[in-house]
Design a protein around this motif. Sequence first.
Motif, PDB file in Angstrom:
ATOM      1  N   VAL A 304       3.069 -62.917  91.851  1.00 17.19           N
ATOM      2  CA  VAL A 304       3.527 -61.703  92.301  1.00 17.19           C
ATOM      3  C   VAL A 304       5.431 -61.457  92.127  1.00 17.19           C
ATOM      4  O   VAL A 304       5.849 -60.080  91.649  1.00 17.19           O
ATOM      5  N   GLU A 305       5.627 -63.013  92.227  1.00 23.87           N
ATOM      6  CA  GLU A 305       7.084 -62.785  92.088  1.00 23.87           C
ATOM      7  C   GLU A 305       7.549 -62.658  90.670  1.00 23.87           C
ATOM      8  O   GLU A 305       8.703 -62.006  90.204  1.00 23.87           O
ATOM      9  N   ALA A 306       6.400 -63.305  89.858  1.00 19.72           N
ATOM     10  CA  ALA A 306       7.080 -62.893  88.167  1.00 19.72           C
ATOM     11  C   ALA A 306       7.610 -62.356  87.541  1.00 19.72           C
ATOM     12  O   ALA A 306       8.151 -61.308  87.212  1.00 19.72           O
ATOM     13  N   GLU A 307       6.299 -61.016  88.319  1.00 16.79           N
ATOM     14  CA  GLU A 307       6.243 -59.558  87.742  1.00 16.79           C
ATOM     15  C   GLU A 307       7.590 -58.889  88.955  1.00 16.79           C
ATOM     16  O   GLU A 307       7.932 -57.888  88.079  1.00 16.79           O
ATOM     17  N   ARG A 308       7.896 -59.066  89.905  1.00 14.58           N
ATOM     18  CA  ARG A 308       8.805 -58.517  90.778  1.00 14.58           C
ATOM     19  C   ARG A 308      10.458 -58.799  89.961  1.00 14.58           C
ATOM     20  O   ARG A 308      11.073 -57.916  89.817  1.00 14.58           O
ATOM     21  N   VAL A 309      10.279 -59.669  89.660  1.00 17.47           N
ATOM     22  CA  VAL A 309      12.274 -60.516  88.980  1.00 17.47           C
ATOM     23  C   VAL A 309      11.985 -60.119  87.178  1.00 17.47           C
ATOM     24  O   VAL A 309      12.935 -59.732  86.792  1.00 17.47           O
ATOM     25  N   GLY A 310      10.686 -59.335  86.426  1.00 23.38           N
ATOM     26  CA  GLY A 310      10.573 -58.988  85.434  1.00 23.38           C
ATOM     27  C   GLY A 310      10.621 -60.371  84.213  1.00 23.38           C
ATOM     28  O   GLY A 310      11.051 -60.232  83.332  1.00 23.38           O
ATOM     29  N   LEU A 311       9.885 -61.308  84.764  1.00 24.19           N
ATOM     30  CA  LEU A 311       9.734 -62.686  84.249  1.00 24.19           C
ATOM     31  C   LEU A 311       8.715 -62.494  82.620  1.00 24.19           C
ATOM     32  O   LEU A 311       7.385 -61.650  82.785  1.00 24.19           O
ATOM     33  N   THR A 312       9.149 -62.645  81.654  1.00 17.42           N
ATOM     34  CA  THR A 312       8.912 -62.955  80.100  1.00 17.42           C
ATOM     35  C   THR A 312       7.651 -63.900  80.774  1.00 17.42           C
ATOM     36  O   THR A 312       8.225 -65.215  80.902  1.00 17.42           O
ATOM     37  N   THR A 313       6.349 -63.496  80.441  1.00 20.39           N
ATOM     38  CA  THR A 313       4.723 -65.071  80.947  1.00 20.39           C
ATOM     39  C   THR A 313       3.494 -64.785  80.466  1.00 20.39           C
ATOM     40  O   THR A 313       3.692 -63.909  79.503  1.00 20.39           O
ATOM     41  N   ILE A 314       2.682 -65.432  81.011  1.00 23.32           N
ATOM     42  CA  ILE A 314       1.391 -65.531  80.496  1.00 23.32           C
ATOM     43  C   ILE A 314       0.824 -65.260  81.807  1.00 23.32           C
ATOM     44  O   ILE A 314       0.712 -66.306  82.904  1.00 23.32           O
ATOM     45  N   ARG A 315       0.323 -64.038  81.814  1.00 20.79           N
ATOM     46  CA  ARG A 315      -0.556 -64.284  83.114  1.00 20.79           C
ATOM     47  C   ARG A 315      -1.969 -64.542  83.299  1.00 20.79           C
ATOM     48  O   ARG A 315      -2.505 -64.286  81.864  1.00 20.79           O
ATOM     49  N   GLN A 316      -2.593 -65.101  84.187  1.00 26.11           N
ATOM     50  CA  GLN A 316      -3.508 -65.834  83.458  1.00 26.11           C
ATOM     51  C   GLN A 316      -4.464 -65.023  85.154  1.00 26.11           C
ATOM     52  O   GLN A 316      -3.764 -64.479  86.214  1.00 26.11           O
ATOM     53  N   PRO A 317      -5.825 -64.358  85.253  1.00 27.31           N
ATOM     54  CA  PRO A 317      -6.802 -63.987  86.302  1.00 27.31           C
ATOM     55  C   PRO A 317      -7.548 -65.043  87.390  1.00 27.31           C
ATOM     56  O   PRO A 317      -8.087 -66.037  87.129  1.00 27.31           O
ATOM     57  N   VAL A 318      -6.415 -65.503  88.007  1.00 27.11           N
ATOM     58  CA  VAL A 318      -5.776 -66.615  89.160  1.00 27.11           C
ATOM     59  C   VAL A 318      -7.275 -66.465  89.929  1.00 27.11           C
ATOM     60  O   VAL A 318      -7.933 -67.193  90.267  1.00 27.11           O
ATOM     61  N   LEU A 319      -7.529 -65.446  90.130  1.00 26.53           N
ATOM     62  CA  LEU A 319      -8.439 -64.708  91.347  1.00 26.53           C
ATOM     63  C   LEU A 319      -9.622 -64.402  90.799  1.00 26.53           C
ATOM     64  O   LEU A 319     -11.001 -64.999  91.447  1.00 26.53           O
ATOM     65  N   GLU A 320      -9.489 -64.449  89.612  1.00 25.79           N
ATOM     66  CA  GLU A 320     -10.822 -64.188  89.296  1.00 25.79           C
ATOM     67  C   GLU A 320     -11.767 -65.286  88.301  1.00 25.79           C
ATOM     68  O   GLU A 320     -12.813 -65.416  87.679  1.00 25.79           O
TER      69      GLU A 320
END
Length: 366
Positions: A304-320
């Motif tokens: 969530v914090e990465a999304e808040r600061v606009g980080l370029t990243t790889i999103r993985q489904p950690v909850l899933e």
Amino acid sequence: MARSMHVRRPATLASLAAELGVSRTTVSNAYNRPDQLSPELRRRVLETARRLGYPGPDPVARSLRTRKAGAVGLLLTENLSYAFRDPAALGFLEGLALACEGAGQGLHLVPVNPERDDVTAVHSAGVDGFVVYSVPDDDPHLAAVLSRPVPTVVCDQPRVEGVDLVGIDDHAAISRLAGRLIEIGHRHIGVLCMRLARDRNDGFALIARQRTAHFHVQRARLTALAESFETVGVDWARVPVVERFDHSIANGESAAAQLLDANPEVTALICTSDILALGALNEAKRRGLRVPHDLTVTGFDGIVEAERVGLTTIRQPVLEKGRAAGKLLLGSVEHSRPRHITLDTELVIGQTSAPPRTTEERWFGP
């Protein structure tokens, strides 16, 4: 004169059955198999139990009788606080808890110190199966889990022959990120990575250490980066890789400082986790570097914090991941082959990546 105190002995299953004029099996069913009784009879049993002070069946005795603990064990080779401090671990824990809730099972955390070999906690855990969360392939606690005659599911790492696995394709995921950086012109890169082995190394990781890493997720990500950048003429042996044993923003800051002090020409920092990337962003700000104009910073996880600061990243489904691991374990049946679940990832182009600064531009770093 001292008064004699009359202490009523607690009711037992037998005395409760006698009070109600029913069998002990009927009383037991009121707690363990309520579908076997009419709603009225079950209500009468439970109300009488409350009146007489009967606490219900002894869970220890029940587990001994049924040989079921009613709980899933989560092996986490970190201190307990890590599970509630690290966002990716917390998301995984939530998903696993949801799977346990859905199956009416408890969740027993089995945290162990990553720098100790004591496996007592694994052997003494009263669980019906284990989910192993991201450990090295030579971890003694993993060996202790696999020595127990209960089903096991591994999440992320390591890959163990004959054991179910839930994870992502780390090689493919970070290759997409590397391709993006190559496409916009980056060649002078540095890498901040999580621990590669059980021995502590807070410093530069040479190629030999990268290639023999016992954490295969980190090894896969570094290998993919090396392969991607070597295709455009980057000598990976000259690419600085800084490792941190403890996973925290503060360690991301110190790792970025160490790398940039020794390699000021770097135009992009590729971090193998969002936590390290958030630390790198802090260090860039401290140095007066403009992100992404002076320095591109990327992460991995999509917290969530990465999304808040606009980080370029790889999103993985950690909850899933957690939910899938739990369902795989709790739904385990005899099967001839290990089951592997590979979840999808997404490349997120945020505000922290841009083409590298040109040599004509002034760099405002120290």
